[in-house]
Design an enzyme around this catalytic site. Structure first.
Site, PDB file in Angstrom:
ATOM      1  N   GLY A 354     -23.785 -60.344 -12.732  1.00  0.00           N
ATOM      2  CA  GLY A 354     -25.045 -61.019 -12.468  1.00  0.00           C
ATOM      3  C   GLY A 354     -25.868 -60.276 -11.449  1.00  0.00           C
ATOM      4  N   PRO A 355     -27.118 -60.687 -11.254  1.00  0.00           N
ATOM      5  CG  PRO A 355     -29.048 -61.974 -11.182  1.00  0.00           C
ATOM      6  CD  PRO A 355     -27.798 -61.780 -11.970  1.00  0.00           C
ATOM      7  CE  LYS A 360     -22.493 -59.693  -8.536  1.00  0.00           C
ATOM      8  NZ  LYS A 360     -23.848 -60.027  -8.052  1.00  0.00           N
ATOM      9  CB  SER A 677     -36.526 -57.747 -25.180  1.00  0.00           C
ATOM     10  OG  SER A 677     -36.816 -57.287 -23.878  1.00  0.00           O
ATOM     11  CE  LYS A 720     -34.926 -60.506 -22.109  1.00  0.00           C
ATOM     12  NZ  LYS A 720     -34.986 -60.011 -23.501  1.00  0.00           N
TER      13      LYS A 720
END
Length: 777
Positions: A354-355, A360, A677, A720
């Site tokens: 994840g960002p 985390k 995308s 998104k």
């Protein structure tokens, strides 16, 4: 065969040295007459006569002090040394005897007669050659002075004279004996002489061997060890170490016994301990062995902590430490439940992707706390040397184990929770590929016998619970990714961020800044404004820094005495943080022609992407700017081809590409942008620019387009969608194939947004563009 030469050759006397034909030799020359003879020889034909002195101590020998048989040599190289002497390389040419000797002041000269050997042996000489080779081979096996290669090379010689000279070169003969060989012009006589010498030397060697065996047997092993130990003690006492190494060795032996090593490992470590005991304390090797023993007794081999397998307790700890992330916590609890049922940790390794700032590392700490295990973190960012993982071999100075074994030593148990932080940031270069070394660490089928170059023993990692973290799954090599169970952390919603700020970040920062509730008051609506107008991220790191800034400014006011209690409200928030950095609401204030909002997924979470299209008079040139990657460039080409092939249906002049140059730009040009995308976003912006129909400001879209107008599925829909919600977009166009991914979007977000699943570009344009006929004429 003899022949006489009337040429006068310079003479070079030798002390304790003798040269045979075909023999190469380096000689250092320091006497003035000898150096003058060499210089004269170089001017003639690079030949000189070498002859041995009868008395090696004589500095200026006369004719009577030299043997009358020498050798003519060819000078191959002559070097003048800095100390004034000369170094010469010569090659023996032929035996010569002196016909006339001329003593002169500068250097002596001689006229010579050659004595060449016959090339083809007689039958008698053939027999002598076989005997000589056999005797020389036996001698080489007994003697340490002659190599087997030399005896094999001698066996290949077919000329009797050359064979005899070669054998004489390798034999440990006195100068007088070697001179006798040189003066033996008859090859048969020469070989007989050498065979006799060889037999004599073999008998001497046999006698020496028998003497050595008798001496060795006479010294009993116990006496030898006693003598050596007493001698070692005496030396150590003289050096100031009264007890020697006995105390240190005794302590290390106790630690080895208490370490609980496997028997095979313990056996090898005890051998190293014996070696350490024998090596003198002042020797550098003593420190190397001592360091190795310290590591082997410090690394845990059998010590472990008892797991607390209580799923309810684990759930309570995860909920206490983390707001949101419900599905992530659910997957971790499922993982721990399986471990509780199987009583085993064999299986995939957890990888939290994840960002930055989504929790985390703190999740891994919570897992360790819930199991009541030791927690170890190893940062892998920037690691590009395989030795960082596997360790260095002990032959190198400063060698030490790799980060895995270092982490195990730090943990002190064989079953810690081991966090491999930023596993996607490893890289490789000429020093090896550390990600390949990680395969053995993370493979449950292999890590029970992990091999570290330093400890050189199989180490069991199968009891360790490995948890890896990464920002970008795509940069992790496939084989390594295959060994891990991936758990994605997309980011937080606005409400989740406000909860995290209220329950975790604000109390933490107030404590670190020495503030209490009686000194600082920040309400929930203020924290919501901080989230909306001062941070825009997937995680909460920037949010925590902003809250820390509020605490610092409040602390300054309290210390100055301006206020006794600081209360931050929505009205005075700008006084503390300055003007708002972001707008909360629509991505654009009004509908725009040729500008569409796309949704992108990056390594730091989801983000919105503005795509602009501008037309100018020209001949169909396509210009792409904004630091686009290859995939986005291909998407732009595909979008243009689709519009050209469907121009009539879209209400666009079919020859527009002959009238206009098309410029497609993605703002923030310094930031690299790529990914499959943006196809429908570019197509929408392009059609808008060509038809004049504005794009609705509240619409965000994601999806790839084909030449036939199909909309292809994409990844990262949840990330998104969260970015669109942060930007104030309330309508999202997505590929129809991504409908199942909508279940991952939090219910609170789905209720505020309108989703339009599509399969064709025509559907996208109908939703995104304003109604009406704006077509260019």
């Amino acid at each position: 065969m003899t022949s006489q030469d009337s040429t006068r050759y310079p003479v070079l006397p030798l002390r304790g040295l003798l040269v045979f034909p075909s023999m190469n030799l380096h000689i250092d020359v320091g006497r003035k007459k000898s150096m003058a003879a060499l210089q004269a020889a170089m001017k003639i034909d690079e030949k000189i006569v070498l002859v041995a002195q009868r008395d090696m101590e004589m500095d200026n020998p006369l004719e009577k002090d030299l043997y009358n048989v020498g050798i003519l040599v060819h000078i191959k190289q002559l070097i003048k040394l800095p100390n004034g002497t000369m170094r010469v390389q010569v090659e023996g040419v032929e035996r010569v005897s002196f016909v006339d000797y001329h003593e002169e002041k500068a250097f002596d000269q001689v006229t010579i007669q050659f004595h060449a050997d016959a090339k083809t042996p007689t039958q008698e000489q053939e027999a002598l050659m076989r005997t000589l080779v056999e005797s020389f081979t036996k001698f080489s096996k007994l003697s340490k002075q002659v190599s087997e290669e030399s005896s094999r090379a001698a066996a290949q010689i077919t000329q009797p004279g050359l064979l005899a000279d070669t054998v004489a070169t390798h034999l440990p003969l006195r100068i007088s004996d070697k001179q006798a060989v040189l003066e033996a012009f008859d090859v048969t006589e020469r070989m007989v002489f050498l065979i006799q010498k060889l037999e004599n030397e073999k008998e001497i060697l046999d006698i020496e061997k028998k003497i050595q065996v008798r001496v060795k047997k006479a010294m009993e092993q116990t006496q030898k060890e006693f003598y050596l130990r007493e001698q070692m003690k005496a030396i150590q006492t003289e050096l100031g170490d009264k007890d020697g190494k006995s105390g240190e060795v005794s302590e290390l032996r106790k630690r080895i016994d208490a370490a609980g090593m496997p028997e095979a490992v313990k056996k090898n470590v005890l051998k190293e301990l014996e070696r350490f005991e024998r090596v003198p304390a002042q020797s550098p090797e003593s420190g190397v062995v001592r360091n190795y023993l310290e590591w082997m007794t410090s690394v845990p081999w059998s010590k472990r902590t008892e797991d607390v397998l209580d799923i309810n307790r684990s759930e309570e700890i995860l909920n206490r430490d983390h707001d949101g992330l419900d599905k992530v916590k659910e997957r971790i609890l499922e993982y721990l439940a399986v471990r509780q049922l199987t009583q085993s940790l064999r299986g995939p390794i957890l990888c939290l992707v994840g960002p930055p700032g989504v929790g985390k590392t703190s999740l891994a700490k919570s897992v360790a706390e819930s199991l009541d295990r030791k927690f170890v973190r190893v940062a892998l960012g920037g690691v590009r040397d395989e030795s960082e993982i596997r360790g260095h071999r002990r032959t190198y100075i400063g060698a030490m184990p790799g980060r895995v074994i270092q982490g195990m030593k730090k943990a002190g148990t064989i079953n810690p929770v081991f966090l491999l932080d930023e596993i996607d940031k490893m890289s490789n270069d000429f020093r090896g590929d550390p990600s390949s070394a990680m395969l053995e660490v993370l493979d449950p089928e292999q890590n029970h016998s992990f091999s570290d170059h330093y400890i050189e023993e199989a180490y069991d990692l199968s009891n360790v619970l490995f948890i890896a973290t990464a920002n970008d799954l795509g940069s992790i090599p496939g084989p390594l990714r295959d060994r891990m169970e991936v758990i994605s952390l997309a980011g937080y919603t606005e409400m989740e961020k406000v909860d995290i700020a209220e329950h975790h970040l604000l109390p933490k920062q107030m404590k670190e800044h020495g503030l209490t509730k009686s000194k600082l008051s920040i309400k929930r609506d203020v924290l919501r404004d901080v989230v909306r107008y001062y941070t825009r991220e997937a995680g909460v790191r920037s949010l925590e820094r902003t809250i820390a800034g509020l605490c610092r400014k409040a602390a300054l006011q309290l210390v100055k005495g301006d206020k006794k209690k600081v209360t931050i409200t929505a009205k005075n928030l700008e006084d503390y943080l300055g003007k708002r950095k972001f707008r909360h609401g629509q991505a654009e204030k009004s509908n725009q022609v040729g500008a569409a909002t796309g949704l992108a997924y990056t390594s730091v979470g989801g983000d919105t992407l503005q795509i602009e299209v501008s037309l100018s008079a020209g001949k169909g040139k396509l210009l792409l700017t904004g630091k686009l990657g290859d995939v986005m460039k291909e998407s732009a080409q595909t979008a243009l081809s689709y519009v050209r092939s469907n121009a009539e249906a879209l209400g666009i002049d079919s020859d527009f590409h002959e009238k206009y140059d098309i410029h497609i730009h993605v703002p923030e040009g310094a930031i690299p942008k790529d990914g499959p995308s943006a196809g429908i976003t570019i197509t929408t912006a392009l059609v808008s620019a060509l038809t004049g129909r504005p794009v609705k400001r509240e619409v965000g879209m994601t999806g790839e387009v084909t030449l036939r107008g199909r909309v292809l599925p994409i990844g990262g829909l949840k990330e998104k969608t969260l970015s669109a919600h942060r930007a104030g977009i309330d309508t999202i166009i997505l590929p129809k194939d991504n409908i199942p991914d909508m279940d991952d979007i939090p219910d609170s977000i789905r209720e505020e947004l309108t989703f339009h699943p599509v399969s064709q570009v025509e559907e996208v344009l109908a939703i995104a563009l304003e109604e009406g006929n704006y077509a260019n004429s």
